[in-house]
Design an enzyme around this catalytic site. Structure first.
Site, PDB file in Angstrom:
ATOM      1  N   CYS A 253      -4.322 -11.549  -7.309  1.00 54.22           N
ATOM      2  CA  CYS A 253      -3.745 -10.270  -6.895  1.00 54.22           C
ATOM      3  C   CYS A 253      -2.540 -10.009  -7.785  1.00 54.22           C
ATOM      4  O   CYS A 253      -1.521 -10.708  -7.681  1.00 54.22           O
ATOM      5  CB  CYS A 253      -3.335 -10.314  -5.426  1.00 54.22           C
ATOM      6  SG  CYS A 253      -2.509  -8.816  -4.830  1.00 54.22           S
ATOM      7  N   GLY A 254      -2.657  -9.025  -8.672  1.00 54.49           N
ATOM      8  CA  GLY A 254      -1.594  -8.750  -9.639  1.00 54.49           C
ATOM      9  C   GLY A 254      -0.328  -8.233  -8.997  1.00 54.49           C
ATOM     10  O   GLY A 254       0.776  -8.694  -9.307  1.00 54.49           O
TER      11      GLY A 254
ATOM     12  N   GLU B 151      -5.552 -10.463   0.875  1.00 56.68           N
ATOM     13  CA  GLU B 151      -5.353  -9.054   0.533  1.00 56.68           C
ATOM     14  C   GLU B 151      -5.777  -8.130   1.664  1.00 56.68           C
ATOM     15  O   GLU B 151      -6.823  -8.327   2.284  1.00 56.68           O
ATOM     16  CB  GLU B 151      -6.134  -8.702  -0.742  1.00 56.68           C
ATOM     17  CG  GLU B 151      -5.545  -9.301  -2.003  1.00 56.68           C
ATOM     18  CD  GLU B 151      -6.034  -8.588  -3.254  1.00 56.68           C
ATOM     19  OE1 GLU B 151      -5.891  -7.359  -3.321  1.00 56.68           O
ATOM     20  OE2 GLU B 151      -6.575  -9.278  -4.141  1.00 56.68           O
TER      21      GLU B 151
ATOM     22  N   GLY C 213       0.505  -8.728  -6.004  1.00 56.32           N
ATOM     23  CA  GLY C 213       1.015  -9.845  -5.216  1.00 56.32           C
ATOM     24  C   GLY C 213       1.817 -10.816  -6.053  1.00 56.32           C
ATOM     25  O   GLY C 213       2.869 -11.311  -5.619  1.00 56.32           O
TER      26      GLY C 213
ATOM     27  N   ASN D 222     -11.461  -0.438  -1.529  1.00 57.91           N
ATOM     28  CA  ASN D 222     -11.596  -1.868  -1.256  1.00 57.91           C
ATOM     29  C   ASN D 222     -13.004  -2.195  -0.771  1.00 57.91           C
ATOM     30  O   ASN D 222     -13.810  -1.309  -0.446  1.00 57.91           O
ATOM     31  CB  ASN D 222     -10.593  -2.302  -0.188  1.00 57.91           C
ATOM     32  CG  ASN D 222      -9.188  -2.461  -0.735  1.00 57.91           C
ATOM     33  OD1 ASN D 222      -8.997  -2.856  -1.880  1.00 57.91           O
ATOM     34  ND2 ASN D 222      -8.196  -2.154   0.080  1.00 57.91           N
TER      35      ASN D 222
ATOM     36  N   ASN E 138      -0.532  -7.020   2.504  1.00 58.51           N
ATOM     37  CA  ASN E 138      -1.012  -8.137   1.706  1.00 58.51           C
ATOM     38  C   ASN E 138      -0.050  -9.293   1.960  1.00 58.51           C
ATOM     39  O   ASN E 138       1.154  -9.079   2.135  1.00 58.51           O
ATOM     40  CB  ASN E 138      -0.997  -7.784   0.220  1.00 58.51           C
ATOM     41  CG  ASN E 138      -1.824  -6.555  -0.095  1.00 58.51           C
ATOM     42  OD1 ASN E 138      -3.036  -6.612  -0.182  1.00 58.51           O
ATOM     43  ND2 ASN E 138      -1.163  -5.413  -0.263  1.00 58.51           N
TER      44      ASN E 138
ATOM     45  N   CYS F  11      -3.735  -1.538  -7.575  1.00 61.16           N
ATOM     46  CA  CYS F  11      -4.218  -2.912  -7.702  1.00 61.16           C
ATOM     47  C   CYS F  11      -3.840  -3.421  -9.085  1.00 61.16           C
ATOM     48  O   CYS F  11      -4.236  -2.829 -10.087  1.00 61.16           O
ATOM     49  CB  CYS F  11      -5.728  -2.964  -7.492  1.00 61.16           C
ATOM     50  SG  CYS F  11      -6.425  -4.590  -7.783  1.00 61.16           S
ATOM     51  N   GLY F  12      -3.075  -4.489  -9.144  1.00 63.73           N
ATOM     52  CA  GLY F  12      -2.587  -5.004 -10.421  1.00 63.73           C
ATOM     53  C   GLY F  12      -3.676  -5.547 -11.321  1.00 63.73           C
ATOM     54  O   GLY F  12      -3.745  -5.216 -12.509  1.00 63.73           O
TER      55      GLY F  12
ATOM     56  N   HIS G 292       3.667  -5.892   0.629  1.00 65.56           N
ATOM     57  CA  HIS G 292       3.484  -7.332   0.500  1.00 65.56           C
ATOM     58  C   HIS G 292       4.459  -8.070   1.398  1.00 65.56           C
ATOM     59  O   HIS G 292       5.633  -7.700   1.511  1.00 65.56           O
ATOM     60  CB  HIS G 292       3.710  -7.780  -0.946  1.00 65.56           C
ATOM     61  CG  HIS G 292       2.667  -7.280  -1.893  1.00 65.56           C
ATOM     62  ND1 HIS G 292       1.516  -7.961  -2.165  1.00 65.56           N
ATOM     63  CD2 HIS G 292       2.602  -6.120  -2.601  1.00 65.56           C
ATOM     64  CE1 HIS G 292       0.777  -7.259  -3.019  1.00 65.56           C
ATOM     65  NE2 HIS G 292       1.424  -6.138  -3.293  1.00 65.56           N
TER      66      HIS G 292
END
Length: 365
Positions: free
Chosen positions: A308-309, A299, A311, A144, A281, A153-154, A244
């Site tokens: 955010c995928g 995030e 998310g 990150n 997140n 990470c999407g 999440h």
């Protein structure tokens, strides 16, 4: 505008050093060509003067130096890190070809410096394409912008798939088995260039998310009260391999207007709340229809991002569990929409969205 190609030289030393050296490069034949010249040696490092000239392929001007993206990616100069900048709906990443080694080429501290938007390249994270393990094609790791390492990470995995296709010179529809900290992820590049990702099954058991909030539906936390600075928010906790916390508003509130949120103020309070031992997140969600949602995200380790995928996937799961939405939704993020489907037959979540090249660059190590 098409992708911009630039070979960029930035020091990985002190972030207070502002003197940057830019070299010339070029992109695809249809792309604009960006040429940047560095200030003279006599120029003050605190106030560099950059001379910028952009040449579009549609202009009748003599083209600057031509070099294909493939040729750029094949460069192997010692002491330089070559990268490609990608974004997925504005969630941007520095992609590094790391297939020749099992450990990332740079440290978390170096990654954080590269991600700095004032003194570095600027990104939400640095992603490394490493050799696959346990029968997978590749391994994906990410640091990150604060140097921490998330499980997955999407948006990043969509960029990762497009990066691999470029490295391997693949055209058309292709899928890959990717090993991540969240387990096996399978992205598939579609004919239209978008990437559809099998994100696997959501994790709902409270202790596995992880959260210390007590389970209130089977072993899950669904529409449970969470006190944040004296205000009670209704939250549903979901893990997509990373934690999440999804909220549709405070206790007793009607449909939340996410654009009115002071995200920089409230986001860190959720991220670092004591009930989330691994931090979290946080997604704030507005419901338009049962198939159309809007979210803003804070995030873990990156702050407010444009997309955010994982998310968006967690949002659809939470919306279904709370009876607010169907299993196939368009989720609007600040950077654009994602299509999310939570299939009942196999419990897997599928995310479809774009991934775009921004530019090509080099940085001395």
């Amino acid at each position: 505008m098409g992708a911009i190609a630039a070979a960029i030289s930035l020091p990985l030393t002190s972030p207070t050093r502002r003197s940057l050296t830019f070299l010339t490069a070029s992109g695809r034949p249809s792309s604009p060509i960006l040429k940047l010249n560095s200030p003279s040696a006599a120029a003050s490092p605190r106030a560099p003067t950059l001379r910028v000239s952009a040449v579009s392929s549609s202009m009748s001007v003599e083209a600057v130096e031509k070099a294909s993206p493939a040729a750029f990616l094949d460069r192997r100069e010692a002491g330089f890190l070559h990268f490609v900048k990608y974004h997925g709906l504005g969630n941007d990443f520095i992609l590094v070809d790391n297939r020749g080694a099992s450990e990332p080429k740079i440290s978390p501290e170096q990654a954080a410096k590269l991600c700095d938007r004032n003194f570095g390249i600027g990104a939400d994270g640095v992603i490394f394409a490493l050799p696959g393990i346990n029968g997978t094609d590749y391994t994906m790791r990410i640091f990150n912008s604060d140097g921490s390492e998330p499980e997955m990470c999407g948006n990043g995995v969509r960029c990762f798939a497009r990066f691999i296709a470029e490295l391997e010179n693949l055209q058309g529809k292709h899928s890959f088995k990717i090993h991540t900290g969240a387990g096996l992820i399978i992205p598939e590049i579609q004919e239209d260039g978008k990437v559809k990702v099998d994100m696997g099954e959501p994790i709902l058991k409270a202790s596995d998310v992880p959260t210390r909030l007590p389970a209130n539906k089977d072993q899950s936390v669904v529409k449970s009260g969470l006190d944040v600075d004296g205000v009670t928010w209704n939250v549903t906790c979901v893990s997509m391999g990373n934690p999440h916390c999804v909220t549709f508003g405070t206790e007793g509130s009607q449909n939340m207007k996410v654009d009115e949120l002071m995200l920089a103020d409230i986001g860190p309070k959720f991220e670092n709340h004591e009930v989330f031992p691994a931090r979290t997140n946080t997604e704030f969600v507005q419901v338009f229809t049962p198939s159309h949602l809007k979210m803003r995200v804070w995030e873990r380790g990156a702050g407010a991002t444009l997309a955010c995928g994982t998310g968006a996937c967690a949002v659809v799961v939470a919306a279904v569990l709370e009876g607010r939405a169907e299993r196939n939704c368009t989720v609007d993020l600040p950077g654009g929409p994602l299509q999310i489907e939570w299939r009942e037959e196999n419990n897997h979540i599928y995310m479809t969205g774009p991934a775009e090249v921004v530019f090509y660059g080099s940085v001395p190590l």
